[in-house]
Design a protein around this motif. Structure first.
Motif, PDB file in Angstrom:
ATOM      1  N   CYS A  52       2.255   1.621  -5.780  1.00 51.31           N
ATOM      2  CA  CYS A  52       3.278   1.945  -6.780  1.00 51.31           C
ATOM      3  C   CYS A  52       4.136   0.715  -7.025  1.00 51.31           C
ATOM      4  O   CYS A  52       4.529   0.031  -6.075  1.00 51.31           O
ATOM      5  N   PHE A  53       4.427   0.428  -8.284  1.00 51.41           N
ATOM      6  CA  PHE A  53       5.262  -0.717  -8.622  1.00 51.41           C
ATOM      7  C   PHE A  53       6.732  -0.441  -8.307  1.00 51.41           C
ATOM      8  O   PHE A  53       7.344  -1.094  -7.465  1.00 51.41           O
ATOM      9  N   TRP A  54       7.340   0.542  -8.959  1.00 52.58           N
ATOM     10  CA  TRP A  54       8.789   0.762  -8.854  1.00 52.58           C
ATOM     11  C   TRP A  54       9.044   2.208  -8.477  1.00 52.58           C
ATOM     12  O   TRP A  54       8.601   3.128  -9.156  1.00 52.58           O
ATOM     13  N   VAL A  55       9.783   2.411  -7.394  1.00 49.11           N
ATOM     14  CA  VAL A  55      10.108   3.763  -6.931  1.00 49.11           C
ATOM     15  C   VAL A  55      11.603   3.977  -7.132  1.00 49.11           C
ATOM     16  O   VAL A  55      12.437   3.426  -6.414  1.00 49.11           O
ATOM     17  N   GLY A  56      11.952   4.762  -8.149  1.00 44.94           N
ATOM     18  CA  GLY A  56      13.346   5.050  -8.450  1.00 44.94           C
ATOM     19  C   GLY A  56      13.792   6.356  -7.812  1.00 44.94           C
ATOM     20  O   GLY A  56      13.027   7.041  -7.133  1.00 44.94           O
ATOM     21  N   TYR A  87       0.804  -1.221   0.000  1.00 49.45           N
ATOM     22  CA  TYR A  87       0.000   0.000   0.000  1.00 49.45           C
ATOM     23  C   TYR A  87       0.840   1.275   0.000  1.00 49.45           C
ATOM     24  O   TYR A  87       0.317   2.374   0.140  1.00 49.45           O
ATOM     25  N   GLU A  88       2.146   1.140  -0.222  1.00 44.70           N
ATOM     26  CA  GLU A  88       2.994   2.292  -0.537  1.00 44.70           C
ATOM     27  C   GLU A  88       3.789   1.969  -1.802  1.00 44.70           C
ATOM     28  O   GLU A  88       3.467   2.449  -2.872  1.00 44.70           O
ATOM     29  N   GLY A  89       4.830   1.142  -1.689  1.00 45.14           N
ATOM     30  CA  GLY A  89       5.624   0.812  -2.868  1.00 45.14           C
ATOM     31  C   GLY A  89       6.061  -0.643  -2.867  1.00 45.14           C
ATOM     32  O   GLY A  89       6.444  -1.185  -1.821  1.00 45.14           O
ATOM     33  N   ALA A  90       6.008  -1.265  -4.041  1.00 42.92           N
ATOM     34  CA  ALA A  90       6.470  -2.657  -4.139  1.00 42.92           C
ATOM     35  C   ALA A  90       7.992  -2.719  -4.027  1.00 42.92           C
ATOM     36  O   ALA A  90       8.546  -3.476  -3.226  1.00 42.92           O
ATOM     37  N   GLY A 110      -2.588  -3.527 -12.388  1.00 44.02           N
ATOM     38  CA  GLY A 110      -3.438  -3.115 -11.279  1.00 44.02           C
ATOM     39  C   GLY A 110      -2.777  -2.188 -10.286  1.00 44.02           C
ATOM     40  O   GLY A 110      -3.329  -1.955  -9.195  1.00 44.02           O
ATOM     41  N   ASN A 111      -1.613  -1.635 -10.622  1.00 47.97           N
ATOM     42  CA  ASN A 111      -0.914  -0.724  -9.719  1.00 47.97           C
ATOM     43  C   ASN A 111      -1.380   0.711  -9.971  1.00 47.97           C
ATOM     44  O   ASN A 111      -1.517   1.125 -11.127  1.00 47.97           O
ATOM     45  N   THR A 112      -1.626   1.470  -8.928  1.00 45.39           N
ATOM     46  CA  THR A 112      -2.080   2.853  -9.099  1.00 45.39           C
ATOM     47  C   THR A 112      -1.038   3.674  -9.846  1.00 45.39           C
ATOM     48  O   THR A 112      -1.368   4.461 -10.729  1.00 45.39           O
ATOM     49  N   ILE A 113       0.219   3.470  -9.501  1.00 45.06           N
ATOM     50  CA  ILE A 113       1.341   4.119 -10.184  1.00 45.06           C
ATOM     51  C   ILE A 113       2.296   3.030 -10.643  1.00 45.06           C
ATOM     52  O   ILE A 113       2.680   2.166  -9.843  1.00 45.06           O
ATOM     53  N   ASP A 114       2.679   3.047 -11.904  1.00 44.75           N
ATOM     54  CA  ASP A 114       3.677   2.088 -12.366  1.00 44.75           C
ATOM     55  C   ASP A 114       5.070   2.517 -11.916  1.00 44.75           C
ATOM     56  O   ASP A 114       5.706   1.871 -11.101  1.00 44.75           O
ATOM     57  N   MET A 115       5.564   3.601 -12.482  1.00 45.14           N
ATOM     58  CA  MET A 115       6.898   4.082 -12.158  1.00 45.14           C
ATOM     59  C   MET A 115       6.801   5.348 -11.310  1.00 45.14           C
ATOM     60  O   MET A 115       6.157   6.320 -11.697  1.00 45.14           O
ATOM     61  N   GLY A 116       7.430   5.311 -10.146  1.00 45.42           N
ATOM     62  CA  GLY A 116       7.420   6.456  -9.252  1.00 45.42           C
ATOM     63  C   GLY A 116       8.826   6.964  -8.998  1.00 45.42           C
ATOM     64  O   GLY A 116       9.820   6.305  -9.309  1.00 45.42           O
TER      65      GLY A 116
END
Length: 341
Positions: free
Chosen positions: A253-257, A229-232, A274-280
């Motif tokens: 979010c899938f990926w947080v760079g 529920y924050e970042g994968a 199904g992720n709200t944000i793909d790349m963060g």
């Protein structure tokens, strides 16, 4: 189950040829002051780690856990025997691994922290389950749950803080959080090179993987991250990683760079949906949406509904938290069971 544990441990004893560097733990039949042999197992992981600290460090160490519940009342610290010659493997694993004959979900050792905050870093109070301060560690076939202590907000099941450390493998493990009962701020919070995550399932942790400093040679394979529920995955300024055969679904979010960094990411043969944000982007701990596209080779599925086998009857299904027959991504070999579901 106990008889199966004894048989498996005996076979391991025969294969290794020596019990000098192997410690057996059984929370049901073990004792605090046991010797740690097959016939005289210890009762807790903390006792096994303390016993292992007295070894020479010249041979690999394996701590084998029988089925049962292991409560951590404080931080479990895994330190090197010799900082200058920290080369021997150090493994904590289930006595019966997923895929072994006779394995059931009830065979998994369950590790849960009930510790209050046990670490303060930079005026940041938090709780660590297992603190890794040595090279060449391995965790296999374990189920990690969140922390139930009411005073703990930030709990990390496995932490490796020092960026100079190398080689850590986590395989066939569950990390299961519950934000309203036993939250897990981060399943794995690790720095350093050679971090390998394989055939693991991360279910409803706030964050699954937090990896920032010196994380060269990272790999995530055959794993499922669902409902973070924050970042994968939070990841530092690195591009040399392996990402394949994973299912990443229904996360915020899938990926947080890292902000102001332009890496070349390669994601292969995976379902990302199904992720709200793909790349963060990581802006001082706050996720901003990254407008960049995912760069991928191989086959990346970008749509479909993931349905996991959850517990809805009197027994836990052998393939629980794996994709159901009606789920997208069921063709991807992700999950803790390596040889089919």
């Amino acid at each position: 189950m106990y008889r199966l544990f004894i048989i498996v441990c005996f076979l391991c004893f025969i294969q290794t040829g020596s019990a000098a560097q192997t410690i057996f733990v059984d929370p049901v039949n073990g004792k605090d002051h046991a010797t740690g042999t097959i016939k005289d197992p210890l009762a807790g992981i903390d006792k096994a780690v303390a016993l292992a600290s007295g070894f020479s460090g010249k041979e690999p160490v394996t701590i084998k856990l029988a089925p049962g519940l292991y409560l951590l009342t404080r931080q479990l610290l895994i330190s090197p025997f010799d900082i200058k010659n920290d080369t021997m493997p150090y493994t904590i694993e289930a006595a019966i691994l997923p895929g072994d004959s006779g394995w059931l979900p009830s065979s998994m050792p369950v590790i849960q922290s009930v510790s209050p905050n046990n670490k303060n870093y930079g005026h940041f109070d938090h709780c660590i389950g297992i603190q890794v301060e040595r090279n060449n560690t391995c965790f296999k076939g374990l189920k990690f749950l969140g922390n139930t202590h009411p005073a703990v907000v930030y709990y990390y099941a496995i932490e490796r803080h020092r960026p100079e450390l190398k080689d850590m493998k986590i395989s066939q493990c569950y990390f299961i959080g519950s934000k309203n009962a036993a939250p897990m701020q981060g399943a794995v919070f690790a720095q350093g090179s050679g971090i390998k995550i394989d055939h693991c399932i991360f279910y409803e942790c706030r964050n699954a993987l937090l990896l920032f400093l010196s994380v060269n040679g990272f790999s995530l394979t055959n794993s499922i991250i669902y409902g973070a529920y924050e970042g994968a995955v939070w990841f530092g300024k690195y591009s040399d990683f392996v990402f394949r055969d994973n299912i990443i679904a229904n996360n915020h979010c899938f990926w947080v760079g890292m902000k102001d960094y332009q890496p070349h990411y390669v994601f292969s043969n995976s379902l990302i949906t199904g992720n709200t944000i793909d790349m963060g982007l990581n802006n001082n701990g706050v996720i901003e949406k990254d407008r960049s596209d995912i760069l991928a080779t191989g086959t990346i599925q970008r749509s479909g509904k993931v349905l996991l086998n959850e517990i809805d009857k009197d027994t836990i299904p052998v393939n629980y938290l794996h994709p159901s027959p009606a789920s997208a991504g069921r063709d991807i070999p992700a999950g803790i069971i390596k040889t089919g579901r």
